[in-house]
Scaffold this active site. Structure first.
Site, mmCIF file in Angstrom:
data_model
loop_
_atom_site.group_PDB
_atom_site.id
_atom_site.type_symbol
_atom_site.label_atom_id
_atom_site.label_comp_id
_atom_site.label_asym_id
_atom_site.label_seq_id
_atom_site.Cartn_x
_atom_site.Cartn_y
_atom_site.Cartn_z
ATOM 1 N N ASN A 1 20.291 5.543 -5.119
ATOM 2 C CA ASN A 1 21.204 6.465 -4.431
ATOM 3 C C ASN A 1 22.234 7.003 -5.416
ATOM 4 O OD1 ASN A 1 21.770 3.569 -3.258
ATOM 5 N ND2 ASN A 1 23.728 4.545 -2.966
ATOM 6 N N ASP A 2 23.503 6.864 -5.175
ATOM 7 C CA ASP A 2 24.527 7.627 -5.914
ATOM 8 C C ASP A 2 24.400 7.626 -7.439
ATOM 9 O OD1 ASP A 2 25.401 7.049 -3.370
ATOM 10 O OD2 ASP A 2 27.257 6.077 -3.990
ATOM 11 N N ARG B 1 36.242 1.175 -2.179
ATOM 12 C CA ARG B 1 35.138 1.185 -3.163
ATOM 13 C C ARG B 1 35.036 2.494 -3.944
ATOM 14 N NH1 ARG B 1 32.647 0.876 1.968
ATOM 15 N NH2 ARG B 1 31.742 2.832 2.701
#
Ligand code: FRU
Length: 491
Positions: free
Chosen positions: A41-42, A168
């Protein structure tokens, strides 16, 4: 707990074992970054270090599903050819035992530091039973990373209206002699916000303020903030979770966008304007930027969306990055252009057409494929809508439609018949200039990115057509003109 070095080796070996098989899948991107296998993902830790671009990414190296997060790693000299490196971070300590979540990178004293979120689950409920702290890892060679003994460097959340658990995705930068970072957070009653911290040495951090906070329809949590100076302004990029759809906007599960303003470094407050999207398509999330040795602000994002179908999982991979895009500010808005380096991907044969009248439907010789770039300028002439279909296969009934509606002033991306798994349409408000529309389109096996009018708007989507779906057709309801078209196959 196994030691970090061992955890990294084990993860790298897991990928190595299956990557050749994964590479045979016909949806694998040819020039976009994806993990050699399994889930990503990111983008994380996007940085320019020792003359090369480094890009890390959220990675689960044991299956094509999201799981305990590691950091995968690639590097490149030109942002187009990427070399895969061993997994950089793996969960291994008490404070990150359930995941090394998103974060960023910065060079200090010739070393590359990664600042990331150590994540642990404290129970079954994934919304309430979690703890997140901010940590550092360091490397001398840009390949092997060691976690710092003084982790976590940011522990418990400060007092105030700050959710103590959802904290986060630190993005770090240096200004003068000081380091700053922004961290994604939510208020106790669930509005997204961004926290600003300051440090003189990267190791000890003081909380400065809530730099920005969402009011109204602005989501319940802001993930992956990024704050940078561009063309005289401070830009805050963030990914709000849970904005409500508003007419044709915010139809994806989560959004990614920005506000522009001025950050007061003393008070830690960002005075800013309204929120705007960075991409109007389906698959764009958690973008991260870096600045390179030419002073260019480059952005890359995850080209997928949480909780959407990912037909490639069946082939043991999931997810890819967008093309890197250069950011500029023009008339108070961000424009995104493909990096000029992408031109080096073009094969030698350019197909060119000029002044082609479309009257109904039109197919052009040599204009087809599943891995290509198209640069096309339309003139609307006597039409109320015009556009093109790509990845067409008449027998299978497959097509992905890019259509401009003259009266509505919208460009529409329609993936209802695109192939496996996906559906829906997305619209971007776009104005013609002297009756003209310019599109630069990048297609790569299972994706499309449409840069509109020089990067004023961008629309990005995944698509999963059959291998034989390679047709391209132009259409209109009246007469429209292809003023100029260039097509290149990309390697
Ligand atoms: C954004 C995100 C981050 C988190 C990471 C976990 O997509 O949810 O907030 O750090 O993914 O993989």
């Amino acid at each position: 707990m196994i030691r970090h070095e061992e955890a990294v080796k084990k993860a790298t070996a897991s990928i190595h074992q299956i990557k050749e098989e994964v590479d045979t899948n016909h949806w694998r991107p040819q020039y976009h970054v994806a993990a050699p296998a399994y889930w990503i993902n990111d983008p994380n830790g996007f940085s320019f270090y020792n003359g090369e671009y480094h890009l890390f990414y959220q990675h689960h190296p044991y299956s094509a599903l999201w799981g305990p997060m590691h950091w995968g790693h690639v590097k490149s000299k030109d942002l187009t050819t990427w070399e895969h490196l061993p997994v950089a971070l793996a969960p291994s300590e008490e404070y990150d035992k359930d995941g090394c979540f998103s974060g960023s990178a910065i060079e200090k004293d010739g070393k590359l530091y990664l600042m990331y979120t150590g994540h642990i689950w404290t129970g079954e409920n994934h919304d309430t039973d979690l703890e997140q702290v901010q940590c550092l890892a360091v490397s001398d060679d840009g390949v092997n990373f060691k976690k710092l003994a003084n982790n976590p460097v940011i522990g418990a959340a400060p007092d105030g209206d700050i959710h103590p658990n959802h904290i986060r995705d630190p993005k770090v930068w240096k200004r003068g002699d000081e380091y700053y970072c922004v961290i994604g957070n939510r208020t106790k009653d669930e509005s997204g916000q961004v926290l600003l911290y300051r440090s003189s040495n990267l190791l000890e951090w003081e909380f400065v303020n809530v730099a920005a906070k969402g009011e109204g329809n602005f989501g319940f949590m802001w993930e992956c903030p990024d704050l940078f100076y561009l063309d005289g302004c401070d830009v805050l990029v963030m990914s709000p979770q849970g904005m409500e759809p508003a007419n044709d906007l915010y139809l994806n599960l989560h959004q990614s966008g920005y506000v522009i303003g001025q950050l007061d470094y003393e008070t830690g407050k960002l005075d800013h304007g309204s929120f705007k999207l960075l991409d109007y398509g389906f698959d764009f999330y958690a973008p991260q930027t870096t600045i390179d040795n030419q002073g260019r602000r480059v952005m890359i994002a995850w080209m997928a969306m949480w909780e959407s179908e990912m037909p490639e999982q069946e082939f043991n991979w999931a997810g890819a990055m967008t093309l890197p895009r250069q950011l500029f500010i023009q008339d108070g808005k961000i424009i995104c252009k493909p990096m000029p380096e992408v031109e080096s991907l073009r094969n030698e044969k350019t197909v060119v057409f000029e002044n082609v009248l479309i009257d109904g439907e039109k197919i052009l010789d040599g204009v087809s494929g599943d891995c290509l770039e198209l640069d096309v300028t339309f003139n609307a002439k006597e039409s109320s809508m015009f556009g093109l279909k790509v990845r067409v296969n008449k027998e299978q009934g497959e097509e992905t439609v890019v259509q401009y509606d003259v009266e509505e002033g919208f460009l529409t991306l329609d993936r209802n018949k695109t192939g496996k798994g996906l559906d829906g349409i997305r619209k971007a408000p776009v104005e013609l200039k002297n009756h003209e529309l310019h599109l630069r389109i990048f297609i790569d096996k299972s994706s499309i990115e449409v840069f509109i009018n020089g990067g004023e708007k961008v629309m990005t989507s995944r698509l999963y057509p059959g291998q034989a779906s390679t047709g391209i057709e132009f259409f209109t309801d009246g007469t429209a003109l292809i003023k100029k078209l260039k097509k290149w196959g990309l390697r």
